[in-house]
Design a protein around this motif. Structure first.
Motif, mmCIF file in Angstrom:
data_model
loop_
_atom_site.group_PDB
_atom_site.id
_atom_site.type_symbol
_atom_site.label_atom_id
_atom_site.label_comp_id
_atom_site.label_asym_id
_atom_site.label_seq_id
_atom_site.Cartn_x
_atom_site.Cartn_y
_atom_site.Cartn_z
ATOM 1 N N PRO A 143 0.988 -1.197 0.174
ATOM 2 C CA PRO A 143 0.034 0.050 0.041
ATOM 3 C C PRO A 143 0.777 1.212 0.166
ATOM 4 O O PRO A 143 1.876 1.300 1.058
ATOM 5 C CB PRO A 143 -0.679 0.054 1.246
ATOM 6 N N ILE A 144 0.458 2.030 -0.983
ATOM 7 C CA ILE A 144 1.229 3.357 -0.915
ATOM 8 C C ILE A 144 0.272 4.647 -0.576
ATOM 9 O O ILE A 144 1.029 5.778 -0.363
ATOM 10 C CB ILE A 144 1.969 3.521 -2.193
ATOM 11 N N SER A 145 -0.834 4.327 -0.692
ATOM 12 C CA SER A 145 -2.101 5.616 -0.443
ATOM 13 C C SER A 145 -3.269 4.953 0.141
ATOM 14 O O SER A 145 -3.868 3.907 -0.159
ATOM 15 C CB SER A 145 -2.262 6.326 -1.618
ATOM 16 N N VAL A 146 -3.905 5.539 1.064
ATOM 17 C CA VAL A 146 -5.043 5.079 1.724
ATOM 18 C C VAL A 146 -6.121 6.155 1.620
ATOM 19 O O VAL A 146 -5.764 7.373 2.028
ATOM 20 C CB VAL A 146 -4.994 4.684 3.309
ATOM 21 N N LEU A 162 -2.745 11.438 5.526
ATOM 22 C CA LEU A 162 -1.327 11.952 5.377
ATOM 23 C C LEU A 162 -0.427 11.211 6.387
ATOM 24 O O LEU A 162 0.835 11.115 6.046
ATOM 25 C CB LEU A 162 -1.727 13.385 5.864
ATOM 26 N N ASP A 163 -1.022 10.885 7.522
ATOM 27 C CA ASP A 163 -0.055 10.334 8.418
ATOM 28 C C ASP A 163 -1.102 9.546 9.562
ATOM 29 O O ASP A 163 -2.131 9.763 9.549
ATOM 30 C CB ASP A 163 0.949 11.193 9.164
ATOM 31 N N VAL A 202 1.610 2.335 8.495
ATOM 32 C CA VAL A 202 1.928 3.617 8.656
ATOM 33 C C VAL A 202 2.679 3.981 9.977
ATOM 34 O O VAL A 202 3.643 4.774 10.100
ATOM 35 C CB VAL A 202 0.818 4.395 8.431
ATOM 36 N N SER A 203 2.132 3.451 10.943
ATOM 37 C CA SER A 203 2.574 3.783 12.480
ATOM 38 C C SER A 203 3.881 3.446 12.408
ATOM 39 O O SER A 203 5.006 4.075 13.049
ATOM 40 C CB SER A 203 1.781 3.135 13.374
ATOM 41 N N ARG A 204 4.575 2.063 11.945
ATOM 42 C CA ARG A 204 5.664 1.393 12.174
ATOM 43 C C ARG A 204 6.720 2.164 10.925
ATOM 44 O O ARG A 204 7.887 1.751 11.071
ATOM 45 C CB ARG A 204 5.471 -0.011 11.821
ATOM 46 N N ARG A 205 6.132 2.821 10.085
ATOM 47 C CA ARG A 205 7.019 3.147 9.019
ATOM 48 C C ARG A 205 7.669 2.157 8.177
ATOM 49 O O ARG A 205 8.686 1.941 7.519
ATOM 50 C CB ARG A 205 8.048 4.257 9.222
ATOM 51 N N SER A 206 6.579 0.879 8.235
ATOM 52 C CA SER A 206 7.270 -0.281 7.553
ATOM 53 C C SER A 206 6.066 -0.851 6.641
ATOM 54 O O SER A 206 5.101 -1.341 7.347
ATOM 55 C CB SER A 206 8.061 -1.210 8.466
#
Length: 213
Positions: A143-146, A162-163, A202-206
């Motif tokens: 996934p690259i966008s949600v 966004l984040d 997203v939270s893990r940046r992984s």
């Protein structure tokens, strides 16, 4: 002389939809979330309410009113009025029956049975829908966008993540295009559980391939 009663929320929504200022999609949540006045013969039973049905041009419509003062005298005679949420009235309507709002008045609105069936689908739709766009990173599709669509009383609201817990308006109308033209879109709708998996990424940046949809 008594001043006319101000429009209530549903009457305003109907007027805006008639004038083209509102899309039909914006009228649906206003109707479903409004407490409508319905009429029944005699005194209604607590467990069985049979709203008045009116007939016009060979079609049948449940009769509902935006306020008690919108009920014509000839309709109210020997009948009881009670309040019913639009969502319940629409959800309980039988097949082949439409909905008439404020029948007997010049500004009556009729929703045919076919459109009422679509409205029932809208009423049972989830309050939030999620979509992802995937891309290839290190040889894996991740996934690259949600995106999400929230159902509000004013209509659907589309946003892009966004984040963590931070969303922005979907100004290019990416979600709307995906909903209306799914075969032409690069978005895929996913379940709330799958969306939570993406939020964790997203939270893990992984980012890893999504295992559930």
């Amino acid at each position: 002389m008594t001043d006319p009663r101000p429009e209530n929320d549903l009457e305003l929504a109907i007027r805006l939809a008639r004038s083209g200022e509102w899309a039909v999609e914006q009228l649906a949540p206003a109707l479903l979330g409004f407490e409508l006045v319905v009429l029944t013969e005699g005194t209604p039973e607590p467990t069985a309410v049979n709203p008045l049905v009116v007939h016009r041009g060979g079609s049948s419509f449940l009769a509902a009113f935006t306020a008690v003062d919108r009920v014509p005298a000839e309709f109210g005679q020997n009948r009881s009025a009670l309040m019913m949420p639009g969502r319940i009235l629409v959800g309980g309507a039988g097949s082949g029956v439409g909905l008439a709002v404020n029948p007997g008045s010049a500004d009556a609105m009729e929703i045919p049975a076919s459109a009422l069936a679509a409205l029932r689908s809208f009423s049972s739709a989830p309050e939030e829908r999620y979509f992802i766009r995937e891309g290839v990173i290190d040889g894996q599709s991740v996934p690259i966008s949600v995106f999400r669509r929230r159902v509000t009383p004013e209509g659907p609201v589309d946003e892009r993540l966004l984040d963590v817990d931070s969303w922005t308006d979907d100004t290019p109308h990416t979600v709307d295009k995906a909903v209306r033209f799914p075969l032409d879109s690069d978005l895929e709708e996913i379940s709330p559980d799958a969306a939570q998996d993406v939020f964790d990424m997203v939270s893990r940046r992984s980012y890893t391939p999504l295992r559930r949809r």
